[in-house]
Write a protein that holds these residues in place. Structure first.
Motif: not given
Length: 76
Positions: A15-19, A58-60
């Motif tokens: 999700l956070f790697e936009n994959r 954002m992850i936190e």
């Protein structure tokens, strides 16, 4: 009774790697607006992932939305 969703490390990192594919992003968006859980192991893995330090706030924030399953000796 509303269903909880268990999210694993790969979903969060993708999700956070936009994959994630578009349908995956849509599903995660729905899930995080409901009830979702992660294990404490996933929390540790994600918080020690150093590929994208600029995304750590954002992850936190994402992790703060989750219910976290602790480690214990009992398996249910």
């Amino acid at each position: 009774m509303e269903q909880d969703y268990l999210i694993d490390t790969n979903v969060i990192s993708h999700l956070f790697e936009n994959r994630l594919p578009e349908k995956g992003k849509e599903f995660v968006s729905i899930v995080i607006n409901k009830n979702f859980v992660i294990s404490v192991v996933v929390e540790i893995e994600v918080l020690t992932y150093h590929e994208f330090p600029d995304k750590m706030p954002m992850i936190e924030e994402f992790i703060a939305l989750a219910s976290i399953i602790p480690l214990d000796a009992e398996i249910t």
